[in-house]
Design a protein around this motif. Structure first.
Motif, PDB file in Angstrom:
ATOM      1  N   ARG A 194       0.827  -1.213   0.000  1.00  0.00           N
ATOM      2  CA  ARG A 194       0.000   0.000   0.000  1.00  0.00           C
ATOM      3  C   ARG A 194       0.862   1.265   0.000  1.00  0.00           C
ATOM      4  O   ARG A 194       1.975   1.289   0.512  1.00  0.00           O
ATOM      5  CB  ARG A 194      -0.936   0.016   1.202  1.00  0.00           C
ATOM      6  N   TYR A 195       0.266   2.305  -0.584  1.00  0.00           N
ATOM      7  CA  TYR A 195       0.883   3.628  -0.607  1.00  0.00           C
ATOM      8  C   TYR A 195      -0.191   4.642  -0.260  1.00  0.00           C
ATOM      9  O   TYR A 195      -1.316   4.587  -0.778  1.00  0.00           O
ATOM     10  CB  TYR A 195       1.471   3.918  -1.986  1.00  0.00           C
ATOM     11  N   GLN A 196       0.124   5.585   0.623  1.00  0.00           N
ATOM     12  CA  GLN A 196      -0.841   6.593   1.059  1.00  0.00           C
ATOM     13  C   GLN A 196      -0.391   7.982   0.592  1.00  0.00           C
ATOM     14  O   GLN A 196       0.379   8.666   1.259  1.00  0.00           O
ATOM     15  CB  GLN A 196      -0.983   6.575   2.585  1.00  0.00           C
ATOM     16  N   PRO A 197      -0.905   8.442  -0.572  1.00  0.00           N
ATOM     17  CA  PRO A 197      -0.502   9.748  -1.082  1.00  0.00           C
ATOM     18  C   PRO A 197      -1.098  10.916  -0.300  1.00  0.00           C
ATOM     19  O   PRO A 197      -0.562  12.025  -0.324  1.00  0.00           O
ATOM     20  CB  PRO A 197      -1.000   9.746  -2.525  1.00  0.00           C
ATOM     21  N   SER A 198      -2.246  10.681   0.368  1.00  0.00           N
ATOM     22  CA  SER A 198      -2.877  11.732   1.162  1.00  0.00           C
ATOM     23  C   SER A 198      -3.660  11.089   2.300  1.00  0.00           C
ATOM     24  O   SER A 198      -3.802   9.863   2.368  1.00  0.00           O
ATOM     25  CB  SER A 198      -3.807  12.587   0.295  1.00  0.00           C
ATOM     26  N   GLU A 232      -8.520   3.301  -2.718  1.00  0.00           N
ATOM     27  CA  GLU A 232      -9.485   3.604  -1.667  1.00  0.00           C
ATOM     28  C   GLU A 232      -9.492   5.111  -1.462  1.00  0.00           C
ATOM     29  O   GLU A 232      -8.447   5.711  -1.220  1.00  0.00           O
ATOM     30  CB  GLU A 232      -9.109   2.910  -0.354  1.00  0.00           C
ATOM     31  N   LYS A 233     -10.666   5.724  -1.569  1.00  0.00           N
ATOM     32  CA  LYS A 233     -10.751   7.180  -1.495  1.00  0.00           C
ATOM     33  C   LYS A 233     -11.864   7.597  -0.546  1.00  0.00           C
ATOM     34  O   LYS A 233     -13.005   7.124  -0.657  1.00  0.00           O
ATOM     35  CB  LYS A 233     -11.016   7.751  -2.895  1.00  0.00           C
ATOM     36  N   GLY A 234     -11.530   8.476   0.384  1.00  0.00           N
ATOM     37  CA  GLY A 234     -12.522   8.980   1.307  1.00  0.00           C
ATOM     38  C   GLY A 234     -13.264  10.165   0.717  1.00  0.00           C
ATOM     39  O   GLY A 234     -12.658  11.180   0.365  1.00  0.00           O
ATOM     40  N   TRP A 281     -16.250   6.193   2.626  1.00  0.00           N
ATOM     41  CA  TRP A 281     -15.190   5.854   1.675  1.00  0.00           C
ATOM     42  C   TRP A 281     -15.754   5.028   0.524  1.00  0.00           C
ATOM     43  O   TRP A 281     -16.788   4.350   0.655  1.00  0.00           O
ATOM     44  CB  TRP A 281     -14.099   5.049   2.368  1.00  0.00           C
ATOM     45  N   THR A 282     -15.046   5.072  -0.584  1.00  0.00           N
ATOM     46  CA  THR A 282     -15.324   4.188  -1.711  1.00  0.00           C
ATOM     47  C   THR A 282     -14.012   3.536  -2.140  1.00  0.00           C
ATOM     48  O   THR A 282     -12.916   4.041  -1.840  1.00  0.00           O
ATOM     49  CB  THR A 282     -15.907   4.945  -2.917  1.00  0.00           C
ATOM     50  N   SER A 283     -14.116   2.435  -2.838  1.00  0.00           N
ATOM     51  CA  SER A 283     -12.922   1.806  -3.408  1.00  0.00           C
ATOM     52  C   SER A 283     -13.253   1.237  -4.776  1.00  0.00           C
ATOM     53  O   SER A 283     -14.381   0.766  -5.008  1.00  0.00           O
ATOM     54  CB  SER A 283     -12.381   0.703  -2.488  1.00  0.00           C
ATOM     55  N   PHE A 284     -12.288   1.301  -5.661  1.00  0.00           N
ATOM     56  CA  PHE A 284     -12.413   0.677  -6.977  1.00  0.00           C
ATOM     57  C   PHE A 284     -11.183  -0.186  -7.209  1.00  0.00           C
ATOM     58  O   PHE A 284     -10.047   0.272  -7.045  1.00  0.00           O
ATOM     59  CB  PHE A 284     -12.534   1.710  -8.087  1.00  0.00           C
ATOM     60  N   GLU A 285     -11.425  -1.436  -7.576  1.00  0.00           N
ATOM     61  CA  GLU A 285     -10.347  -2.401  -7.783  1.00  0.00           C
ATOM     62  C   GLU A 285     -10.499  -3.040  -9.154  1.00  0.00           C
ATOM     63  O   GLU A 285     -11.605  -3.396  -9.575  1.00  0.00           O
ATOM     64  CB  GLU A 285     -10.414  -3.476  -6.699  1.00  0.00           C
ATOM     65  N   CYS A 286      -9.391  -3.171  -9.858  1.00  0.00           N
ATOM     66  CA  CYS A 286      -9.415  -3.795 -11.182  1.00  0.00           C
ATOM     67  C   CYS A 286      -8.168  -4.653 -11.334  1.00  0.00           C
ATOM     68  O   CYS A 286      -7.080  -4.269 -10.882  1.00  0.00           O
ATOM     69  CB  CYS A 286      -9.467  -2.732 -12.273  1.00  0.00           C
ATOM     70  N   SER A 295     -16.791  -0.759  -4.154  1.00  0.00           N
ATOM     71  CA  SER A 295     -17.298  -0.851  -2.781  1.00  0.00           C
ATOM     72  C   SER A 295     -17.573   0.529  -2.206  1.00  0.00           C
ATOM     73  O   SER A 295     -16.891   1.503  -2.534  1.00  0.00           O
ATOM     74  CB  SER A 295     -16.281  -1.566  -1.868  1.00  0.00           C
ATOM     75  N   VAL A 296     -18.576   0.580  -1.344  1.00  0.00           N
ATOM     76  CA  VAL A 296     -18.868   1.757  -0.527  1.00  0.00           C
ATOM     77  C   VAL A 296     -18.877   1.290   0.915  1.00  0.00           C
ATOM     78  O   VAL A 296     -19.513   0.272   1.239  1.00  0.00           O
ATOM     79  CB  VAL A 296     -20.225   2.388  -0.884  1.00  0.00           C
ATOM     80  N   PHE A 297     -18.164   2.004   1.802  1.00  0.00           N
ATOM     81  CA  PHE A 297     -18.121   1.558   3.186  1.00  0.00           C
ATOM     82  C   PHE A 297     -18.005   2.729   4.147  1.00  0.00           C
ATOM     83  O   PHE A 297     -17.557   3.823   3.785  1.00  0.00           O
ATOM     84  CB  PHE A 297     -16.980   0.549   3.410  1.00  0.00           C
TER      85      PHE A 297
END
Length: 352
Positions: free
Chosen positions: A230-234, A279-281, A287-292, A336-338
């Motif tokens: 994982r990498y956390q840019p913000s 994963e974006k807040g 939060w939502t996430s998009f995975e491909c 996903s939405v969480f």
């Protein structure tokens, strides 16, 4: 949404962060807690949609002969809620409930009479169940983790439900782990798992490793099942490169006279997935996430009994299979939405 329901959901999610010890630094009140600083958000209440793009399938069987087709639609909808059960300084117990619904659609099924494809086409394969998580301090920085889950998985055919045991659809998994918290940014552990990770029920060793490093980077692994870089840019964004071995089993029914001796059969499947996830807040609590990524199949067989697997060439096979299938790889995506509890949300609700 009714305010009291929202209150309970947020309360469940907020305390579950402390149980799992995976979110922010203030969860690290106990030196033994396996959670580390910098890990991604804990998903309290989550809804997700997963879809696989079209792929080919070829099957062989001593009963039905050979068959082939194309699956042009395969989707899974999942809803999950995690919640605390008991909390103190040396023992944390949490639970979760989960529902999922999977569907396959075969191309040109009206001109294909292969029983497996006919039986699976447009059928809802459901999974309903829950999990229990226990984390306890053994001594100083040494901890014990235990996970148990039980699910009812299958097509729940109404006309035959009276002919089978209520435990026919029950699938259970268990994993005990002993670990060590090295510091606030690193923990590791070893243990065993009995699960359907490879499609078939199997007991195997596991290794857990969580490490945050270089300020914004980290790795989370539960081998051999999954690993994530994982990498956390913000503050409200994580980018994850993932590899995951994901398997399971459904109890299914074939409406075929040649299989009348079997009151139930099992479809066992395992895929190896490689993906990139964002994963974006939207807010600090939503939060939502998009995975491909790309999926490659290692197991897609129909069997009539519990058994282990063997390695034949490059494919996992099992000697008691009714139908052995070879499934092509393909692209998949997941949205996903969480909900993640935050101090801002709790303040607005008058909880802090």
């Amino acid at each position: 949404m009714n305010k009291s329901i929202l209150f309970l959901a947020v309360l469940f999610c907020s305390t579950s962060i402390e149980v799992f010890g995976q979110n922010m630094g203030d969860t690290l009140k106990c030196g033994w807690n396996p959670g580390i600083i910098g890990a991604g958000p804990v998903r309290g209440l989550e809804m997700s949609y997963h879809a696989n793009t079209n792929y080919n399938i070829r099957s062989s069987s001593d009963v039905y002969g050979n068959g082939k087709s194309e699956i042009d639609y395969n989707r899974v909808f999942t809803a999950k809620l995690r919640f605390p059960i008991f909390l103190n300084q040396k023992l944390k117990i949490a639970g979760s409930i989960e529902y999922s619904d999977e569907e396959f659609h075969f191309d040109d099924i009206s001109n294909n009479d292969y029983p497996l494809y006919k039986s699976l086409n447009d059928k809802n394969l459901k999974s309903v169940g829950g999990s229990l998580y226990l984390t306890a301090q053994l001594k100083r920085n040494m901890f014990f983790m235990f996970r148990f889950n039980a699910r009812l998985k299958g097509d729940y055919w109404k006309e035959h439900i009276g002919d089978v045991s209520k435990y026919t659809f029950l699938k259970m998994e268990v994993s005990p782990i002993i670990g060590w918290k090295v510091n606030s940014k690193k923990s590791w552990g070893v243990g065993l798992a009995y699960s359907y990770t490879f499609g078939d029920p199997l007991l195997f060793p596991v290794f857990v490793y969580n490490h945050s490093f270089a300020d914004k980077w980290g790795v989370e692994a539960l081998l051999p099942a999954r690993i994530k870089l994982r990498y956390q840019p913000s503050k409200l964004c994580f980018i994850n490169a993932k590899a995951r071995l994901q398997g399971g089993s459904y109890s299914i029914h074939f409406n075929d006279p040649e299989l009348n001796d079997f009151k139930t059969l099992e479809l066992r499947r395992a895929d190896l997935n490689f993906s990139l996830e964002i994963e974006k807040g939207i807010a600090d609590w939503l939060w939502t996430s998009f995975e491909c990524g790309y999926r490659t199949n290692i197991n897609f067989d129909v069997t009539n009994s519990n058994h282990g697997f063997s390695l034949s060439g490059s494919k996992l096979t099992n000697k008691n299979s009714i139908i052995d299938s070879s499934v092509g790889g393909g692209v998949f995506y997941n949205f996903s939405v969480f909900i993640v509890p935050s101090k801002t949300l709790l303040k607005r609700l008058g909880l802090k």
